[in-house]
Design a protein around this motif. Structure first.
Motif, PDB file in Angstrom:
ATOM      1  N   ASP A   1       3.767  -3.429 -16.657  1.00 52.54           N
ATOM      2  CA  ASP A   1       4.705  -3.569 -17.765  1.00 52.54           C
ATOM      3  C   ASP A   1       6.138  -3.491 -17.260  1.00 52.54           C
ATOM      4  N   ARG A   2       6.400  -2.580 -16.340  1.00 51.61           N
ATOM      5  CA  ARG A   2       7.751  -2.453 -15.772  1.00 51.61           C
ATOM      6  C   ARG A   2       8.138  -3.735 -15.032  1.00 51.61           C
ATOM      7  N   LEU A   3       7.223  -4.279 -14.233  1.00 52.73           N
ATOM      8  CA  LEU A   3       7.526  -5.506 -13.496  1.00 52.73           C
ATOM      9  C   LEU A   3       7.662  -6.700 -14.432  1.00 52.73           C
ATOM     10  N   ALA A   4       6.868  -6.747 -15.502  1.00 52.18           N
ATOM     11  CA  ALA A   4       6.945  -7.856 -16.463  1.00 52.18           C
ATOM     12  C   ALA A   4       8.300  -7.899 -17.150  1.00 52.18           C
ATOM     13  N   ARG A   5       8.947  -6.730 -17.302  1.00 50.20           N
ATOM     14  CA  ARG A   5      10.274  -6.687 -17.915  1.00 50.20           C
ATOM     15  C   ARG A   5      11.378  -6.940 -16.900  1.00 50.20           C
ATOM     16  N   THR A   6      11.025  -6.987 -15.603  1.00 50.44           N
ATOM     17  CA  THR A   6      12.020  -7.101 -14.553  1.00 50.44           C
ATOM     18  C   THR A   6      12.133  -8.516 -13.990  1.00 50.44           C
ATOM     19  N   VAL A   7      11.028  -9.258 -13.947  1.00 50.57           N
ATOM     20  CA  VAL A   7      11.061 -10.585 -13.335  1.00 50.57           C
ATOM     21  C   VAL A   7      11.842 -11.571 -14.191  1.00 50.57           C
ATOM     22  N   ASP A   8      12.266 -12.660 -13.578  1.00 48.99           N
ATOM     23  CA  ASP A   8      13.011 -13.712 -14.268  1.00 48.99           C
ATOM     24  C   ASP A   8      12.084 -14.440 -15.240  1.00 48.99           C
ATOM     25  N   PRO A   9      12.338 -14.335 -16.542  1.00 50.52           N
ATOM     26  CA  PRO A   9      11.428 -14.943 -17.516  1.00 50.52           C
ATOM     27  C   PRO A   9      11.592 -16.453 -17.669  1.00 50.52           C
ATOM     28  N   VAL A  10      12.540 -17.065 -16.952  1.00 55.46           N
ATOM     29  CA  VAL A  10      12.727 -18.506 -17.073  1.00 55.46           C
ATOM     30  C   VAL A  10      11.509 -19.249 -16.558  1.00 55.46           C
ATOM     31  N   ARG A  11      11.002 -18.863 -15.400  1.00 54.34           N
ATOM     32  CA  ARG A  11       9.830 -19.536 -14.827  1.00 54.34           C
ATOM     33  C   ARG A  11       8.573 -18.677 -14.839  1.00 54.34           C
ATOM     34  N   ILE A  12       8.728 -17.367 -14.775  1.00 49.14           N
ATOM     35  CA  ILE A  12       7.561 -16.491 -14.721  1.00 49.14           C
ATOM     36  C   ILE A  12       7.080 -16.231 -16.143  1.00 49.14           C
ATOM     37  N   GLU A  13       5.849 -16.612 -16.428  1.00 53.45           N
ATOM     38  CA  GLU A  13       5.292 -16.452 -17.774  1.00 53.45           C
ATOM     39  C   GLU A  13       4.383 -15.237 -17.899  1.00 53.45           C
ATOM     40  N   ARG A  14       3.650 -14.937 -16.844  1.00 44.54           N
ATOM     41  CA  ARG A  14       2.693 -13.829 -16.885  1.00 44.54           C
ATOM     42  C   ARG A  14       2.765 -13.051 -15.583  1.00 44.54           C
ATOM     43  N   VAL A  15       2.397 -11.777 -15.702  1.00 43.11           N
ATOM     44  CA  VAL A  15       2.365 -10.870 -14.565  1.00 43.11           C
ATOM     45  C   VAL A  15       0.991 -10.210 -14.546  1.00 43.11           C
ATOM     46  N   ARG A  16       0.416 -10.100 -13.362  1.00 39.90           N
ATOM     47  CA  ARG A  16      -0.830  -9.344 -13.215  1.00 39.90           C
ATOM     48  C   ARG A  16      -0.634  -8.332 -12.090  1.00 39.90           C
TER      49      ARG A  16
ATOM     50  N   GLN B   1       0.848  -1.190   0.000  1.00 37.82           N
ATOM     51  CA  GLN B   1       0.000   0.000   0.000  1.00 37.82           C
ATOM     52  C   GLN B   1       0.885   1.241   0.000  1.00 37.82           C
ATOM     53  N   PHE B   2       0.384   2.279  -0.675  1.00 36.43           N
ATOM     54  CA  PHE B   2       1.136   3.531  -0.754  1.00 36.43           C
ATOM     55  C   PHE B   2       0.176   4.647  -1.155  1.00 36.43           C
ATOM     56  N   VAL B   3       0.625   5.871  -0.975  1.00 36.02           N
ATOM     57  CA  VAL B   3      -0.146   7.051  -1.361  1.00 36.02           C
ATOM     58  C   VAL B   3       0.572   7.729  -2.514  1.00 36.02           C
ATOM     59  N   ALA B   4      -0.205   8.110  -3.531  1.00 36.70           N
ATOM     60  CA  ALA B   4       0.333   8.878  -4.654  1.00 36.70           C
ATOM     61  C   ALA B   4      -0.725   9.892  -5.079  1.00 36.70           C
ATOM     62  N   TRP B   5      -0.262  10.914  -5.778  1.00 42.71           N
ATOM     63  CA  TRP B   5      -1.115  12.012  -6.230  1.00 42.71           C
ATOM     64  C   TRP B   5      -1.300  11.934  -7.740  1.00 42.71           C
TER      65      TRP B   5
ATOM     66  N   VAL C   1       8.603  -5.245  -5.891  1.00 42.25           N
ATOM     67  CA  VAL C   1       7.392  -4.465  -5.616  1.00 42.25           C
ATOM     68  C   VAL C   1       7.739  -3.225  -4.804  1.00 42.25           C
ATOM     69  N   ASP C   2       8.615  -3.376  -3.834  1.00 44.26           N
ATOM     70  CA  ASP C   2       9.023  -2.221  -3.032  1.00 44.26           C
ATOM     71  C   ASP C   2       9.685  -1.148  -3.903  1.00 44.26           C
ATOM     72  N   GLU C   3      10.484  -1.566  -4.886  1.00 37.87           N
ATOM     73  CA  GLU C   3      11.110  -0.606  -5.802  1.00 37.87           C
ATOM     74  C   GLU C   3      10.056   0.116  -6.639  1.00 37.87           C
ATOM     75  N   ALA C   4       9.054  -0.620  -7.118  1.00 33.58           N
ATOM     76  CA  ALA C   4       7.983  -0.005  -7.915  1.00 33.58           C
ATOM     77  C   ALA C   4       7.194   0.984  -7.062  1.00 33.58           C
ATOM     78  N   VAL C   5       6.880   0.596  -5.841  1.00 33.58           N
ATOM     79  CA  VAL C   5       6.135   1.473  -4.944  1.00 33.58           C
ATOM     80  C   VAL C   5       6.956   2.723  -4.622  1.00 33.58           C
ATOM     81  N   ALA C   6       8.241   2.546  -4.360  1.00 35.13           N
ATOM     82  CA  ALA C   6       9.098   3.687  -4.023  1.00 35.13           C
ATOM     83  C   ALA C   6       9.157   4.700  -5.164  1.00 35.13           C
TER      84      ALA C   6
END
Length: 180
Positions: free
Chosen positions: A93-108, A9-13, A59-64
């Motif tokens: 989209d940013r997380l989908a390009r960051t995760v290890d594509p060997v085992r991770i096929e999809r991101v939601r 959870q985080f706050v953004a404007w 996720v923490d990096e994306a939230v930050a």
């Protein structure tokens, strides 16, 4: 299919930039809830789809990146109405390009802006995207088969050349005229 996830959870404007936005056209904040779900068919030797500590860190990096900021000021929102849907896609989209594509096929990514309102984006990781752009699709398919056969090799997928330079994102199949 295995699924793992992390919630933050985080706050953004932001302020909406479309005609008739009313009070949403004035800078205001939301207390967002980000839910990341990763999907894959195979586990590593430890029985993990992905190390949860590594997923939490992503996720923490994306939230930050977005916490306590105004979305309209971020380069990835240049020319975009910072809607909940666009925000979910930008993060996903940013997380989908960051995760290890060997085992991770999809991101939601499901992004809640209050307790009753959410938007979700789901897409493939780099390995699946490479198949859309790589001229040598047979090699990608062979690499995927070899990876799933238990070879334990990491698949090195070069970043596709077809990107939108304005926000440095890879187009989805629908945007590029391909199949989903």
């Amino acid at each position: 299919m295995y699924r793992i996830g992390v919630i933050r959870q985080f706050v953004a404007w932001h302020f909406l930039t479309v005609p008739g936005a009313g009070s949403e056209g004035v800078r205001h904040s939301h207390h967002y809830r980000l839910e990341l779900t990763l999907y894959g068919q195979t586990l590593d030797r430890s029985g993990y789809l992905e190390d949860l500590d590594a997923v939490r860190e992503l996720v923490d990096e994306a939230v930050a990146r977005y916490a306590d900021t105004t979305l309209n000021d971020a380069p990835e929102f240049a020319g975009l109405n910072p809607s909940l849907e666009h925000f979910a896609r930008v993060i996903g989209d940013r997380l989908a390009r960051t995760v290890d594509p060997v085992r991770i096929e999809r991101v939601r990514v499901t992004l809640w802006e209050d307790e009753n309102t959410w938007a979700s984006w789901e897409g493939p990781t780099a390995r699946a995207r490479a198949a859309w752009y790589d001229a040598d699709k047979a090699d990608v398919a062979a690499s995927v088969r070899a990876d799933r056969s238990g070879g334990g090799r990491r698949l090195a997928v070069p970043r596709p050349a077809a990107t939108d330079q304005a926000d440095d994102r890879i187009q989805t199949p629908a945007e590029s005229g391909g199949e989903a």
